[in-house]
Design a protein around this motif. Structure first.
Motif, PDB file in Angstrom:
ATOM      1  N   ARG A 228       0.732  -1.216   0.014  1.00  0.00           N
ATOM      2  CA  ARG A 228      -0.078   0.288   0.170  1.00  0.00           C
ATOM      3  C   ARG A 228       1.050   1.226  -0.034  1.00  0.00           C
ATOM      4  O   ARG A 228       1.955   1.114   0.664  1.00  0.00           O
ATOM      5  CB  ARG A 228      -0.918  -0.030   1.220  1.00  0.00           C
ATOM      6  N   VAL A 229       0.509   2.148  -0.573  1.00  0.00           N
ATOM      7  CA  VAL A 229       1.171   3.562  -0.515  1.00  0.00           C
ATOM      8  C   VAL A 229       0.239   4.599  -0.082  1.00  0.00           C
ATOM      9  O   VAL A 229      -1.059   4.482  -0.282  1.00  0.00           O
ATOM     10  CB  VAL A 229       1.934   3.901  -2.055  1.00  0.00           C
ATOM     11  N   SER A 230       0.902   5.707   0.491  1.00  0.00           N
ATOM     12  CA  SER A 230       0.279   6.966   1.140  1.00  0.00           C
ATOM     13  C   SER A 230       0.492   8.024   0.145  1.00  0.00           C
ATOM     14  O   SER A 230       1.681   7.992  -0.309  1.00  0.00           O
ATOM     15  CB  SER A 230       0.377   7.056   2.299  1.00  0.00           C
ATOM     16  N   ILE A 231      -0.401   8.785  -0.248  1.00  0.00           N
ATOM     17  CA  ILE A 231      -0.191   9.879  -1.147  1.00  0.00           C
ATOM     18  C   ILE A 231      -0.420  11.454  -0.977  1.00  0.00           C
ATOM     19  O   ILE A 231      -1.714  11.221  -0.427  1.00  0.00           O
ATOM     20  CB  ILE A 231      -0.841   9.431  -2.687  1.00  0.00           C
ATOM     21  N   ASP A 232       0.437  12.120  -1.029  1.00  0.00           N
ATOM     22  CA  ASP A 232       0.078  13.750  -0.763  1.00  0.00           C
ATOM     23  C   ASP A 232      -0.003  14.283  -1.741  1.00  0.00           C
ATOM     24  O   ASP A 232       0.583  13.938  -2.890  1.00  0.00           O
ATOM     25  CB  ASP A 232       1.255  14.108   0.313  1.00  0.00           C
ATOM     26  N   LYS A 233      -0.793  15.486  -1.506  1.00  0.00           N
ATOM     27  CA  LYS A 233      -0.966  16.247  -2.922  1.00  0.00           C
ATOM     28  C   LYS A 233       0.457  16.666  -3.260  1.00  0.00           C
ATOM     29  O   LYS A 233       1.644  16.949  -2.636  1.00  0.00           O
ATOM     30  CB  LYS A 233      -1.336  17.847  -2.362  1.00  0.00           C
ATOM     31  N   SER A 234       0.915  16.460  -4.680  1.00  0.00           N
ATOM     32  CA  SER A 234       2.009  16.590  -5.247  1.00  0.00           C
ATOM     33  C   SER A 234       2.177  17.228  -6.605  1.00  0.00           C
ATOM     34  O   SER A 234       1.557  16.621  -7.514  1.00  0.00           O
ATOM     35  CB  SER A 234       2.878  15.306  -5.166  1.00  0.00           C
ATOM     36  N   SER A 235       2.866  18.326  -6.772  1.00  0.00           N
ATOM     37  CA  SER A 235       2.857  18.672  -8.323  1.00  0.00           C
ATOM     38  C   SER A 235       4.230  18.006  -8.513  1.00  0.00           C
ATOM     39  O   SER A 235       5.109  17.436  -7.874  1.00  0.00           O
ATOM     40  CB  SER A 235       3.387  20.357  -8.191  1.00  0.00           C
ATOM     41  N   ILE A 236       4.720  17.788  -9.936  1.00  0.00           N
ATOM     42  CA  ILE A 236       5.873  17.257 -10.518  1.00  0.00           C
ATOM     43  C   ILE A 236       6.611  17.828 -11.293  1.00  0.00           C
ATOM     44  O   ILE A 236       5.880  18.580 -12.240  1.00  0.00           O
ATOM     45  CB  ILE A 236       5.312  15.623 -11.090  1.00  0.00           C
TER      46      ILE A 236
ATOM     47  N   GLY B 169      -4.683  14.510  -2.573  1.00  0.00           N
ATOM     48  CA  GLY B 169      -3.686  14.360  -1.229  1.00  0.00           C
ATOM     49  C   GLY B 169      -4.425  13.488  -0.232  1.00  0.00           C
ATOM     50  O   GLY B 169      -5.525  12.986  -0.590  1.00  0.00           O
ATOM     51  N   ASN B 170      -3.811  13.169   0.841  1.00  0.00           N
ATOM     52  CA  ASN B 170      -4.169  12.262   2.011  1.00  0.00           C
ATOM     53  C   ASN B 170      -5.141  11.105   1.484  1.00  0.00           C
ATOM     54  O   ASN B 170      -6.067  10.561   1.770  1.00  0.00           O
ATOM     55  CB  ASN B 170      -5.156  13.056   2.704  1.00  0.00           C
TER      56      ASN B 170
ATOM     57  N   ASP C  38       9.581   6.443 -10.727  1.00  0.00           N
ATOM     58  CA  ASP C  38       9.654   7.678 -11.849  1.00  0.00           C
ATOM     59  C   ASP C  38       8.904   8.914 -11.248  1.00  0.00           C
ATOM     60  O   ASP C  38       9.279  10.000 -11.129  1.00  0.00           O
ATOM     61  CB  ASP C  38       9.325   7.225 -13.110  1.00  0.00           C
ATOM     62  N   MET C  39       7.724   8.577 -10.754  1.00  0.00           N
ATOM     63  CA  MET C  39       6.849   9.627  -9.930  1.00  0.00           C
ATOM     64  C   MET C  39       7.663  10.506  -8.921  1.00  0.00           C
ATOM     65  O   MET C  39       7.613  11.518  -8.494  1.00  0.00           O
ATOM     66  CB  MET C  39       5.473   8.950  -9.289  1.00  0.00           C
ATOM     67  N   ARG C  40       8.256   9.301  -8.111  1.00  0.00           N
ATOM     68  CA  ARG C  40       8.843   9.956  -6.949  1.00  0.00           C
ATOM     69  C   ARG C  40      10.279  10.734  -7.233  1.00  0.00           C
ATOM     70  O   ARG C  40      10.393  11.888  -6.825  1.00  0.00           O
ATOM     71  CB  ARG C  40       9.614   8.779  -5.860  1.00  0.00           C
ATOM     72  N   SER C  41      10.757  10.433  -8.661  1.00  0.00           N
ATOM     73  CA  SER C  41      12.060  11.362  -9.001  1.00  0.00           C
ATOM     74  C   SER C  41      11.548  12.605  -9.673  1.00  0.00           C
ATOM     75  O   SER C  41      12.366  13.569  -9.864  1.00  0.00           O
ATOM     76  CB  SER C  41      12.638  10.364 -10.204  1.00  0.00           C
ATOM     77  N   LEU C  42      10.310  12.620  -9.992  1.00  0.00           N
ATOM     78  CA  LEU C  42       9.438  14.025 -10.424  1.00  0.00           C
ATOM     79  C   LEU C  42       9.146  15.007  -9.020  1.00  0.00           C
ATOM     80  O   LEU C  42       8.572  15.892  -9.468  1.00  0.00           O
ATOM     81  CB  LEU C  42       8.577  13.751 -11.224  1.00  0.00           C
ATOM     82  N   GLY C  43       9.285  14.185  -8.045  1.00  0.00           N
ATOM     83  CA  GLY C  43       8.772  15.131  -6.909  1.00  0.00           C
ATOM     84  C   GLY C  43       7.395  14.694  -6.064  1.00  0.00           C
ATOM     85  O   GLY C  43       6.979  15.068  -5.286  1.00  0.00           O
TER      86      GLY C  43
ATOM     87  N   LYS D 265       4.734  12.954  -3.810  1.00  0.00           N
ATOM     88  CA  LYS D 265       5.016  12.394  -2.399  1.00  0.00           C
ATOM     89  C   LYS D 265       4.255  11.300  -2.006  1.00  0.00           C
ATOM     90  O   LYS D 265       3.054  11.139  -1.843  1.00  0.00           O
ATOM     91  CB  LYS D 265       4.467  13.672  -1.656  1.00  0.00           C
ATOM     92  N   ILE D 266       5.092  10.161  -2.290  1.00  0.00           N
ATOM     93  CA  ILE D 266       4.498   8.701  -2.107  1.00  0.00           C
ATOM     94  C   ILE D 266       5.345   7.876  -1.415  1.00  0.00           C
ATOM     95  O   ILE D 266       6.293   7.902  -1.558  1.00  0.00           O
ATOM     96  CB  ILE D 266       4.358   8.113  -3.740  1.00  0.00           C
ATOM     97  N   GLU D 267       4.620   7.419  -0.452  1.00  0.00           N
ATOM     98  CA  GLU D 267       5.524   6.604   0.580  1.00  0.00           C
ATOM     99  C   GLU D 267       4.900   5.138   0.722  1.00  0.00           C
ATOM    100  O   GLU D 267       3.504   4.854   0.579  1.00  0.00           O
ATOM    101  CB  GLU D 267       5.412   7.164   2.019  1.00  0.00           C
TER     102      GLU D 267
END
Ligand code: S3P
Ligand code: PEP
Length: 430
Positions: A2-10, A396-397, A416-421, A423-425
């Motif tokens: 499972r991942v948690s995702i915050d509001k993120s621009s890339i 987000g959230n 790839d998404m994380r490398s673009l910034g 916020k996914i954990e």
């Protein structure tokens, strides 16, 4: 997982992963040839299922840095020593069922719980007309399938309204039959661009198929042909890129360039046109193979006919969810026959994020609005996981589960998404 995702621009540049559809075809055609090199293949769970199946028919596949060197079977597959497990891959199951029709014995093919729910009726029916004995063990057109070889070739018709993969599978194997085949498509052919991709690859392999009518729905396939697929570089995948492009368009402050996207027969390149029509700031430098999207513009509703490009439905549904107005996704019944019933999956999960959505047998009507975070289920389906993840980056959230499914077509999606910034954990399953 499972991942948690915050509001993120890339922001940034990223390479589109190699095309899944072209990789499946390159490996299959190479396996039917003598010796070939496939450069920059997609290495994913689905394409590895095609590699394993090719090996079971007698090909040998060497993996060497970013290429596969394939010693093929020169048109004559062996009877496999064991059952063929196509895992989660519809393309592998359909292509390899047709390859099994070329052996001198019996092949059993199966897959995971999802693949064993997917229909194969038209393919089995036509193989039986072509001199093969092909059936489902459960008599329900679903895998496990049993195929006794003996492909002859003759004039046959096939229903094209369920899956184009049946047609691609026959186009690949009928050139190796004793006699020539005329394959006519009845019903409305869905996913047409994938047939065009197959025809393009067959031509590269030296195989002749004559398209016999102006609609491109009758094919004359001479028999006794020889495969000669040699050296091929797999292009970038527009379906996988669609999640990157859509996320950048939806989320203000984003600016992303996706590289390795050159003009191609892939129908899913239409994502660029869809985003433009919805009002996104998008440019495609076709020579450089770069697509650049700048986020921040309010997207507008659209009507999307999914007939030719079913894999874009999850991406377009999420775009519709954030667009102003009411969008319609129509002509989409075949999207129910994928890894999951994707219309049902979207109609179940998007409302959890606050989306106003109406599901009908072959359409979704989505009124865009403000999304809010939620815990959503990825349905063990790579495209549902990736679509919900970009919705989460907007809202987000959000948490998304069954994220390991991205291994099917885009194993580096989260990287790839994380490398673009983004916020996914990763979070552990509770
Ligand atoms: O031939 C192919 O590579 C594919 C054809 C399409 O399936 P259908 O023809 O079953 O719609 C598509 O959805 C799938 O992801 C890949
Ligand atoms: C439907 C898909 O693939 P396949 O039919 O090969 O399982 C897909 O990638 O969305």
């Amino acid at each position: 997982m499972r991942v948690s995702i915050d509001k993120s621009s890339i922001k940034g540049k990223v390479f589109a992963p190699p095309s899944k559809s072209y990789t499946h075809r390159a490996v299959t055609l190479a396996a039917l040839s003598k010796e070939s090199t496939v450069r920059r293949p997609l290495i994913s769970a689905d394409t590895l299922a095609t590699v394993r199946a090719s090996e079971m028919f007698g090909a040998s596949v060497e993996r060497n840095e970013d290429r596969l060197i394939i010693h093929g079977i020169n048109g004559k597959p062996n009877v496999p020593d064991d059952i063929i497990d196509a895992a989660n891959s519809g393309t592998t199951l359909r292509f390899m069922t047709a390859v099994a029709a070329l052996t001198d014995g019996i092949t059993v093919l199966t897959g995971d719980t999802s693949l064993r729910t997917r229909p194969n009726g038209p393919l089995l029916e036509v193989l039986n007309q072509l001199g093969v004995k092909a059936c489902s063990t459960r008599g329900n057109e679903r895998a496990p399938l049993v195929v006794k070889g003996g492909l002859k070739g003759q004039d046959v018709s096939i229903d094209g309204s369920i899956s184009s993969q049946f047609i691609s599978a026959l186009l690949i194997t009928c050139p190796l039959a004793e006699n020539s085949t005329t394959l006519s498509i009845t019903g409305k052919l869905k996913s047409r661009p994938y047939v065009d991709v197959t025809l393009e690859m067959l031509e590269l392999a030296g195989i002749k198929v004559h398209v016999d009518d102006s609609n491109g729905t009758r094919f004359i396939i001479p028999g006794k042909q020889k495969y000669d697929f040699k050296d091929y570089t797999v292009p970038g995948d527009f379906s996988s890129a669609s999640y990157l492009l859509a996320a950048a368009a939806m989320i203000s402050g984003s600016e992303v360039t996706v590289k390795n996207l050159f003009p191609s027969k892939q129908g899913d390149k239409v994502i660029i046109e869809i985003l433009r029509q919805m009002g996104a700031d998008i440019t495609w430098d076709k020579k450089a193979g770069n697509v650049t999207v700048r986020g921040g513009r309010q997207l507008k509703a659209t009507t999307f006919d999914a007939g030719a490009t079913p894999d874009l439905v999850p991406t377009v549904a999420v775009l519709a969810a954030v667009a102003e107005g009411t969008s319609r996704i129509v002509n989409a019944e075949h999207v129910r026959y994928k890894e999951t019933d994707r219309l049902q999956a979207l109609a179940t999960e998007l409302p959890k994020l606050g989306v106003d959505l109406k599901e009908e047998r072959d359409s979704l009507t989505i009124t865009g609005g403000k999304l809010h975070g939620a815990s959503v289920h990825g349905w063990d389906d790579h495209r549902i996981v990736m679509a919900l993840s970009i919705a989460g980056m907007f809202a987000g959230n959000t948490t998304v589960d069954t994220t390991e499914a991205v291994s099917i077509s885009y194993p580096d999606f989260f990287k790839d998404m994380r490398s673009l910034g983004a916020k996914i954990e990763d979070i552990s399953e509770e």
